[in-house]
Design a protein around this motif. Sequence first.
Motif, short mmCIF file in Angstrom:
data_model
loop_
_atom_site.label_atom_id
_atom_site.label_comp_id
_atom_site.label_asym_id
_atom_site.label_seq_id
_atom_site.Cartn_x
_atom_site.Cartn_y
_atom_site.Cartn_z
N SER A 132 0.85 -1.19 0.00
CA SER A 132 0.00 0.00 0.00
C SER A 132 0.88 1.23 0.00
O SER A 132 2.02 1.21 0.48
N LYS A 133 0.38 2.32 -0.54
CA LYS A 133 1.14 3.55 -0.52
C LYS A 133 1.32 4.06 0.91
O LYS A 133 2.30 4.75 1.21
N ARG A 134 0.41 3.69 1.80
CA ARG A 134 0.58 4.04 3.22
C ARG A 134 1.83 3.38 3.79
O ARG A 134 2.63 4.03 4.48
N THR A 135 2.01 2.11 3.52
CA THR A 135 3.20 1.40 4.00
C THR A 135 4.46 1.93 3.34
O THR A 135 5.49 2.13 3.99
N MET A 136 4.38 2.18 2.03
CA MET A 136 5.55 2.68 1.31
C MET A 136 5.92 4.09 1.77
O MET A 136 7.11 4.46 1.81
N ALA A 137 4.93 4.90 2.12
CA ALA A 137 5.20 6.22 2.69
C ALA A 137 5.88 6.09 4.05
O ALA A 137 6.80 6.85 4.37
N ALA A 138 5.43 5.13 4.85
CA ALA A 138 6.07 4.90 6.16
C ALA A 138 7.53 4.50 5.98
O ALA A 138 8.38 4.86 6.81
N ASP A 139 7.82 3.75 4.90
CA ASP A 139 9.22 3.42 4.60
C ASP A 139 10.06 4.69 4.48
O ASP A 139 11.18 4.77 5.01
N ILE A 140 9.54 5.66 3.76
CA ILE A 140 10.33 6.87 3.46
C ILE A 140 10.52 7.71 4.72
O ILE A 140 11.61 8.27 4.94
N VAL A 141 9.50 7.81 5.54
CA VAL A 141 9.63 8.55 6.80
C VAL A 141 10.67 7.88 7.69
O VAL A 141 11.51 8.54 8.30
N ALA A 142 10.64 6.54 7.76
CA ALA A 142 11.61 5.81 8.58
C ALA A 142 13.03 5.97 8.03
O ALA A 142 13.99 6.14 8.79
N LEU A 143 13.17 5.89 6.71
CA LEU A 143 14.48 6.05 6.09
C LEU A 143 15.07 7.43 6.39
O LEU A 143 16.24 7.55 6.76
N ALA A 144 14.26 8.48 6.25
CA ALA A 144 14.75 9.83 6.53
C ALA A 144 15.13 9.97 8.00
O ALA A 144 16.16 10.58 8.33
N ALA A 145 14.32 9.38 8.87
CA ALA A 145 14.62 9.46 10.31
C ALA A 145 15.94 8.77 10.62
O ALA A 145 16.71 9.22 11.48
N ALA A 146 16.21 7.66 9.92
CA ALA A 146 17.47 6.94 10.15
C ALA A 146 18.68 7.79 9.77
O ALA A 146 19.78 7.58 10.30
N LEU A 147 18.47 8.75 8.88
CA LEU A 147 19.54 9.67 8.49
C LEU A 147 19.54 10.94 9.35
O LEU A 147 20.34 11.85 9.10
N GLY A 148 18.63 10.99 10.33
CA GLY A 148 18.59 12.13 11.24
C GLY A 148 17.66 13.24 10.81
O GLY A 148 17.73 14.34 11.37
N HIS A 149 16.76 12.98 9.87
CA HIS A 149 15.88 14.03 9.34
C HIS A 149 14.44 13.77 9.79
O HIS A 149 13.76 12.88 9.27
N GLU A 150 13.97 14.56 10.74
CA GLU A 150 12.59 14.43 11.22
C GLU A 150 11.61 15.18 10.33
O GLU A 150 10.42 14.90 10.33
N ARG A 151 12.13 16.14 9.58
CA ARG A 151 11.33 16.89 8.60
C ARG A 151 12.12 16.98 7.30
O ARG A 151 13.34 17.15 7.33
N PHE A 152 11.43 16.89 6.18
CA PHE A 152 12.12 16.93 4.89
C PHE A 152 11.13 17.27 3.79
O PHE A 152 9.91 17.15 3.96
N ALA A 153 11.68 17.71 2.67
CA ALA A 153 10.88 17.93 1.47
C ALA A 153 10.86 16.63 0.66
O ALA A 153 11.84 15.87 0.68
N LEU A 154 9.76 16.39 -0.04
CA LEU A 154 9.58 15.13 -0.75
C LEU A 154 9.03 15.39 -2.14
O LEU A 154 8.03 16.11 -2.30
N VAL A 155 9.70 14.81 -3.15
CA VAL A 155 9.25 14.93 -4.54
C VAL A 155 9.20 13.52 -5.12
O VAL A 155 10.13 12.73 -4.95
#
Length: 292
Positions: free
Chosen positions: A81-104
Amino acid sequence: MTLAIPGFDHLRLPGADKVELAAAVGGQGSPLVLLHGFPQTHLMWRHVAERLADEHTVICPDLRGYGASDKPAATGPEVYSKRTMAADIVALAAALGHERFALVGHDRGALVAFRAGLDHPETLTHLGILDVVPTLDMWNVLHGIPAAVGYHLFLMAQPPGLPETMITNSADTFFGSFLDAWSSNPSAIPEPVRSAYLQASTAAVPSIVADYRASASIDVTHDQADQDAGSQLAMPVTVVQQDWGARLGYDAASIWRAWAPDLDHRLTGAGHYMAEEAPDEITEAIRDLLLR
């Protein structure tokens, strides 16, 4: 020709549900995540990512089920689901230390980005969308003979078995047909890159089909629930797309405005693979978005 984004590190990072994503990461500055489309990998961003790396920390993952990222078995529609795939991206960014980010995002990645904007409004600072309308609206506007351009959406919506078998038996022809038909400048995807896309897609038929199948089921349910609730995208949004509305008889800007009150809607003369065909134009659109 190198099949990597020059100057970028290639990492494996945690997504949701113990899935690991492959990602190219480079540059410095405020974080910007770029999501690829079908039938591509993060390599589609190679030109744009280089242009933006002097200003931003640019993160280009392969979506789950694509490229070098994990391809979990589709034990249920929620896995892709796109919900799960979106959660992937939030988790990936957090692993790099980014709690907020721009997304394209482009194509499939744009649908993931759209869902991330609705599910994680506190996390996304800006949202860019290339050449789609939301899943719910996509199904509503596909009708009549012009909708034949989206035949693959209906094929991969079928129950497990038939689509996977048909595509696997002619994978290069199937995936290559989209690279040919949707491009206005085939030289923008040179042979080594094309081969990399075909090789990656051929190795990922079950997960790619599962991604599309989710868009004919659970993704529609999620979009409909948000539409019924009056949910909207809270961040600045830029949409760049071909004039599909003129071809299929709908007003794309109006569709997007219903979801995104702070909208910059742009039409392009480039083909579907616009980040590769018109990287300067797409880079400018992203820079303009990030200034809002």
